[in-house]
Design a protein around this motif. Structure first.
Motif, mmCIF file in Angstrom:
data_model
loop_
_atom_site.group_PDB
_atom_site.id
_atom_site.type_symbol
_atom_site.label_atom_id
_atom_site.label_comp_id
_atom_site.label_asym_id
_atom_site.label_seq_id
_atom_site.Cartn_x
_atom_site.Cartn_y
_atom_site.Cartn_z
ATOM 1 N N MET A 55 0.557 -1.233 -0.165
ATOM 2 C CA MET A 55 -0.064 0.156 -0.073
ATOM 3 C C MET A 55 0.932 1.098 0.125
ATOM 4 O O MET A 55 0.721 2.519 -1.099
ATOM 5 N N SER A 56 2.084 1.019 0.555
ATOM 6 C CA SER A 56 2.351 1.758 1.414
ATOM 7 C C SER A 56 2.609 3.048 0.288
ATOM 8 O O SER A 56 2.545 4.570 0.166
ATOM 9 N N VAL A 57 4.198 2.171 -0.061
ATOM 10 C CA VAL A 57 4.324 3.236 -1.299
ATOM 11 C C VAL A 57 4.450 3.956 -1.949
ATOM 12 O O VAL A 57 5.195 5.328 -3.024
ATOM 13 N N ALA A 58 3.024 2.999 -2.159
ATOM 14 C CA ALA A 58 2.857 4.245 -3.978
ATOM 15 C C ALA A 58 1.899 4.844 -3.369
ATOM 16 O O ALA A 58 1.549 6.465 -4.366
ATOM 17 N N HIS A 59 1.734 5.517 -2.293
ATOM 18 C CA HIS A 59 1.216 6.181 -1.411
ATOM 19 C C HIS A 59 1.779 7.734 -0.871
ATOM 20 O O HIS A 59 1.481 7.927 0.138
ATOM 21 N N LYS A 60 2.803 7.313 -1.463
ATOM 22 C CA LYS A 60 4.038 8.246 -0.276
ATOM 23 C C LYS A 60 3.452 9.731 -0.174
ATOM 24 O O LYS A 60 3.604 10.559 0.400
ATOM 25 N N THR A 73 0.508 11.430 -0.318
ATOM 26 C CA THR A 73 -0.725 10.641 -0.078
ATOM 27 C C THR A 73 -0.834 12.864 1.138
ATOM 28 O O THR A 73 0.355 12.756 2.330
ATOM 29 N N ARG A 114 -1.324 15.842 4.134
ATOM 30 C CA ARG A 114 -1.237 15.470 5.383
ATOM 31 C C ARG A 114 -3.353 15.735 5.906
ATOM 32 O O ARG A 114 -3.466 16.196 5.499
ATOM 33 N N THR A 115 -3.636 14.705 5.708
ATOM 34 C CA THR A 115 -5.169 14.827 6.391
ATOM 35 C C THR A 115 -5.223 15.941 8.382
ATOM 36 O O THR A 115 -4.230 15.277 9.004
ATOM 37 N N HIS A 148 -5.871 14.363 10.626
ATOM 38 C CA HIS A 148 -6.877 13.516 11.304
ATOM 39 C C HIS A 148 -5.126 12.868 11.993
ATOM 40 O O HIS A 148 -4.654 12.075 12.330
ATOM 41 N N ASP A 149 -4.261 13.519 10.946
ATOM 42 C CA ASP A 149 -2.469 13.007 10.789
ATOM 43 C C ASP A 149 -1.971 13.025 12.422
ATOM 44 O O ASP A 149 -2.730 14.040 12.721
ATOM 45 N N ILE A 150 -1.598 12.144 12.817
ATOM 46 C CA ILE A 150 -0.803 13.030 14.543
ATOM 47 C C ILE A 150 0.727 12.493 13.889
ATOM 48 O O ILE A 150 1.478 11.909 13.159
ATOM 49 N N ASP A 182 -0.061 -7.485 -2.499
ATOM 50 C CA ASP A 182 0.551 -6.874 -1.559
ATOM 51 C C ASP A 182 -1.031 -7.705 -0.965
ATOM 52 O O ASP A 182 -0.789 -8.405 0.332
ATOM 53 N N HIS A 199 4.609 3.426 5.775
ATOM 54 C CA HIS A 199 3.316 4.699 6.571
ATOM 55 C C HIS A 199 3.090 3.630 7.635
ATOM 56 O O HIS A 199 2.685 2.647 7.293
ATOM 57 N N VAL A 201 -2.117 9.580 8.969
ATOM 58 C CA VAL A 201 -0.913 8.396 8.519
ATOM 59 C C VAL A 201 0.168 9.562 10.649
ATOM 60 O O VAL A 201 -0.576 10.128 11.334
#
Lengths: 212, 637
Positions: free
Chosen positions: A1-6, A8, A10-11, A13-15, B513, B536, B558
């Motif tokens: 998942m993660s790599v493709a969405h670098k 993304t 910041r929302t 709700h991010d902390i 995945d 992430h 995140v």
């Protein structure tokens, strides 16, 4: 998942945890749980030894077997007192460090080590000269010597461990954020000292109460 | 065997940004033969446990086939009693100590941090230490076997047979000393799994959202912490009996039955130590292959926890023929029956989950179905041997051999093989062959039942176990030959699984995945996972994070600010998983290996001279000091 969405964004709700400390104390620290786990394992060993002692006692009409006298009480009471006393400098060191004073760390635990060495000395004297049975005399002898050997090994180990802490302290290693290492060493010291109490009661009192 | 970072393709990837490169560099395991001894990443160590465990499993299978060869016809002369005793003892030692516990731990070490959404475990070097201890112990046991001096008093090694008087020679010395230190491996892994599960859950994964597999590993770890110390000290006591003339278990002054108590106080929970992770695997597989939330999450979790408790109250049912007081036997019969309640609750919850769903009947699910049938048969024969009068008759016969193979192979091995099929795509990035997998399942399932079901009959006809041969004319010939031939089918099934795993490594379909559309976090990263597990760290908002209603994990917030220029993980609170602190972790280190060598020397050295443990103690201290000594201002953890 993660790599493709670098990318993304910041929302809301991010902390961000970068402001959290990179150290932790007591039950917040994994190391604390690690030492609690170790103490649980070793506590289970102590319980197994004590259970075995009384199990074997049940097989004997007299315990200790006839011809054997249980070890004297004077020396062990003295040595137990010394070992309990050895916890005090450990406690004071930890308390001072909790209040931000790292100084006693380089000196105070030496007192504990000295007391623990006295404890070991008394034990060595007692078992070299003052007991009339060997580890291979009978099951009673085997149990007592194993308990003494098990516990003495732990006392030696915690002395060595504390020596390392003192040396590191003298090199200025222990900044306040590294306090947990001192705390868990203290916890282990308390454990080794406290584990002696049920062993003491088993060896010295358990050898007497049911036979007189 | 080590897992390579997956981003080695030549195609420039826009996502392959500076931070990813930094993470790769930080979490990389150094290449080279000698550096291999320093690796600490949880995926590396977990995979080593799994692969090594299955190597020992295959050795155990070979030993079983040798036994069946000997027993195929009456008065066979393939081997004499001395060798047969070594082989049946080593079969048990291998399967219980060298395969079952380590492989379950291996899966846990690999999968748990991924399921929790963290980058490694809390004590990476302790992980590596546990592996080295285990490997050294296993190699030592097999060296003894190849030198024809393996232990020959059964995996339980009851004195007085296992004492110095009746088993002179090195065989039982190997057993007592190696068992004593080998269990350190399981103990450190258990402590580390507990600490990791308590402190490293991703934010949002409160205790009531933890996957059931994680619950099962938590309970397994607690059981290890309380069940293995009695074995460690008991085998040390037996070693001292043999080598220092002590008298714990001698008939003269000690008590051989004390050994039985201590051994089974470990040995019965041990059954649950390998069964409970299997329960967790079954729940994972059922959730994924029905594509539904599990029915009765809370009852299942409570059942697992109560099995963990009740499992400690059963040990005496292994000792019904040892002449214990009847009242005690009654108590243990009752508790043996009681454990059926939580086991039943789980089975009904699984049935309810399956009810009306159209489960995808792929290989992992087939093994779960196989588990149901085999384990229930094992449970039924368990009810029979739980009653004292019946057990008196059946105890030393093949009936019990049939019973415990139904329980252990059905209860642990079938779910484990299902779990291997299930997680194989995550481990390797490729799928195992489904066609071969289905064929293999049927060969294994049929081979298993043909091998072990007739043993019930053999037992009822009175054939004693642990005996190297039998005479002609007792009416056992045909069934024994049948069992031996069936064992070949069963072994063929295992070999087919092995071939499937090996061939799929190169030729399997690329997995992606999340090939099963599963719900837990290990499927939210690439296959195989990168050395840092997750690029992430995403906050979790449900029990099934990858299925959550807002569009899956991709939409979730995140966690920023975990450093990537050094190994670092996030610590969270136990119940609610609120972020509390960051924890720097140590990198590759040779000290775990050296400490394992020193520990092995300390205990195994007892065989040669009782002074060697003293030297070993000092070597251990030196290795521990090297281990904790701070390097370049880094924290010692």
């Amino acid at each position: 998942m993660s790599v493709a969405h670098k990318t993304t964004p910041r929302t809301p709700h991010d902390i961000d945890v970068s402001q959290l400390p990179d150290y932790s104390f007591e039950s917040r620290s994994p190391l604390w749980w690690g030492i609690v786990g170790l103490m649980t394992v070793e506590g289970t060993v102590v319980a197994t030894l004590i259970a075995s002692f009384f199990y074997l006692q049940g097989n004997h009409a007299v315990w200790p077997p006839s011809g054997t006298t249980p070890p004297d009480l004077m020396l062990p009471i003295l040595s137990t007192f010394v070992l309990m006393l050895s916890m005090v400098p450990v406690y004071l060191t930890d308390r001072a460090f909790k209040r931000g004073n790292a100084k006693p760390l380089a000196t105070l635990p030496i007192l504990s080590i000295a007391l623990a060495l006295v404890f070991l000395g008394i034990k060595a004297y007692e078992y070299a000269l003052h007991v009339d049975f060997r580890w291979d005399s009978h099951a009673y002898g085997s149990m007592v010597w194993l308990m003494i050997g098990f516990h003495s090994t732990h006392v030696i180990a915690v002395i060595l461990k504390t020596l390392v802490v003192i040396i590191l302290a003298r090199q200025g290693y222990f900044t306040p954020d590294k306090r947990i290492a001192v705390t868990v060493n203290g916890l282990y010291w308390y454990f080794v000292a406290a584990a002696w109490i049920p062993l003491f009661m088993t060896i010295y009192l358990g050898s007497r109460i049911w036979n007189e | 065997m080590s897992m390579h970072p997956p981003h080695s393709s030549a195609i420039p990837d826009p996502a392959y940004d500076a931070e990813t490169r930094q993470l790769e560099q930080t979490w990389a395991s150094p290449p080279g033969f000698f550096a291999w001894f320093t690796h600490v990443n949880q995926t590396n160590i977990g995979m080593r446990f799994i692969v090594t465990g299955f190597v020992f499993f295959l050795l155990g299978v070979i030993l079983a086939l040798l036994m069946r060869w000997q027993l195929a016809v009456p008065e066979n002369t393939v081997m004499g009693p001395e060798l047969y005793n070594q082989i049946f003892s080593m079969h048990g030692i291998t399967m219980m100590f060298l395969f079952a516990i380590p492989v379950m731990e291996g899966v846990a070490v690999y999968i748990i941090p991924l399921m929790l959404g963290t980058r490694d475990m809390t004590f990476p070097r302790l992980n590596a230490f546990g592996y080295w201890i285990y490997l050294i112990a296993g190699i030592m046991m097999y060296i003894a076997l190849f030198l024809n001096i393996a232990p020959d008093a059964g995996w339980f090694s009851y004195p007085p047979l296992a004492g110095a008087a009746f088993s002179p020679g090195l065989g039982l010395d190997f057993y007592t000393t190696v068992i004593t230190f080998m269990e350190i491996s399981a103990l450190v892994a258990a402590i580390e799994l507990i600490a990791t599960i308590f402190k490293c859950k991703v934010p949002g994964m409160s205790l009531n959202r933890m996957p059931i597999f994680v619950w099962s590993i938590l309970v397994m770890s607690f059981m290890i912490v309380f069940a293995l110390p009695p074995l460690v000290i008991a085998s040390l006591m037996l070693a001292l009996d043999r080598m220092a003339g002590m008298q714990f278990f001698t008939a003269a002054s000690g008590d051989p039955v004390l050994w039985q108590h201590l051994f089974w106080f470990f040995g019965h929970p041990e059954v649950y130590i390998i069964f409970i992770p299997a329960l967790g695997m079954i729940s994972s597989i059922i959730i994924t292959f029905t594509q539904r939330p599990i029915f009765g999450y809370i009852p299942i979790v409570l059942s697992i926890v109560s099995i963990g408790f009740i499992g400690f109250g059963l040990w005496v049912h292994h000792m019904f023929t040892a002449g214990l007081p009847q009242l005690g036997a009654n108590f243990f019969t009752a508790s043996s029956a009681m454990i059926a309640i939580p086991s039943g609750v789980q089975i009904f919850c699984w049935i309810a989950t399956l009810w009306g769903s159209k489960p995808r009947m792929d290989t992992p699910m087939l093994y779960v179905m196989g588990f149901f049938l085999i384990f229930i048969i094992g449970g039924l024969s368990g009810v029979m041997v739980a009653s004292v009068p019946f057990d008196m008759q059946a105890h030393d016969t093949y009936f019990v051999v049939a019973h415990f193979h139904y329980v252990l192979v059905g209860g642990a091995l079938f779910p484990l093989i299902g779990g291997v099929h299930y997680w194989y795509p995550k481990f390797t990035g490729r799928m195992m062959s489904e066609r071969l997998g289905k064929w293999t399942f049927w060969v294994t399932f049929i081979g298993f039942n043909l091998t072990f079901f007739p043993m019930h009959q053999l037992g009822l006809q009175g054939m004693p176990r642990r005996v190297y041969t039998y005479i002609d004319g007792l009416g056992w010939n045909q069934l024994n030959l049948f069992v031996s031939l069936s064992a070949v089918i069963l072994a063929l099934g295992f070999v087919m699984t092995l071939l499937n795993a090996l061939i799929s490594l190169k030729r399997g379909k690329s997995a992606g995945d999340n090939p099963w559309n599963a719900d837990t976090l290990e499927w939210a990263t690439s296959s195989p996972p990168p050395s840092y597990n997750f690029r992430h760290i995403r906050i979790v908002d449900s029990r099934y994070p990858l299925w959550s209603g807002t569009g899956g994990l991709e939409q979730n917030a995140v966690v920023h600010g975990i450093r990537s220029d050094r190994r670092e993980i996030l610590l969270t609170s136990i119940l609610e998983s609120h972020p509390e602190a960051r924890q720097p972790l140590p990198g590759p280190s040779p000290w775990p290996f050296w400490l394992a060598v020193a520990v092995a020397l300390t205990f195994a050295g007892m065989m040669l001279h009782l002074a060697i443990p003293l030297i070993g103690f000092l070597l251990c201290f030196a290795a521990i000091t090297g281990w904790i000594w701070p390097r370049s201002g880094r924290a010692a953890a």
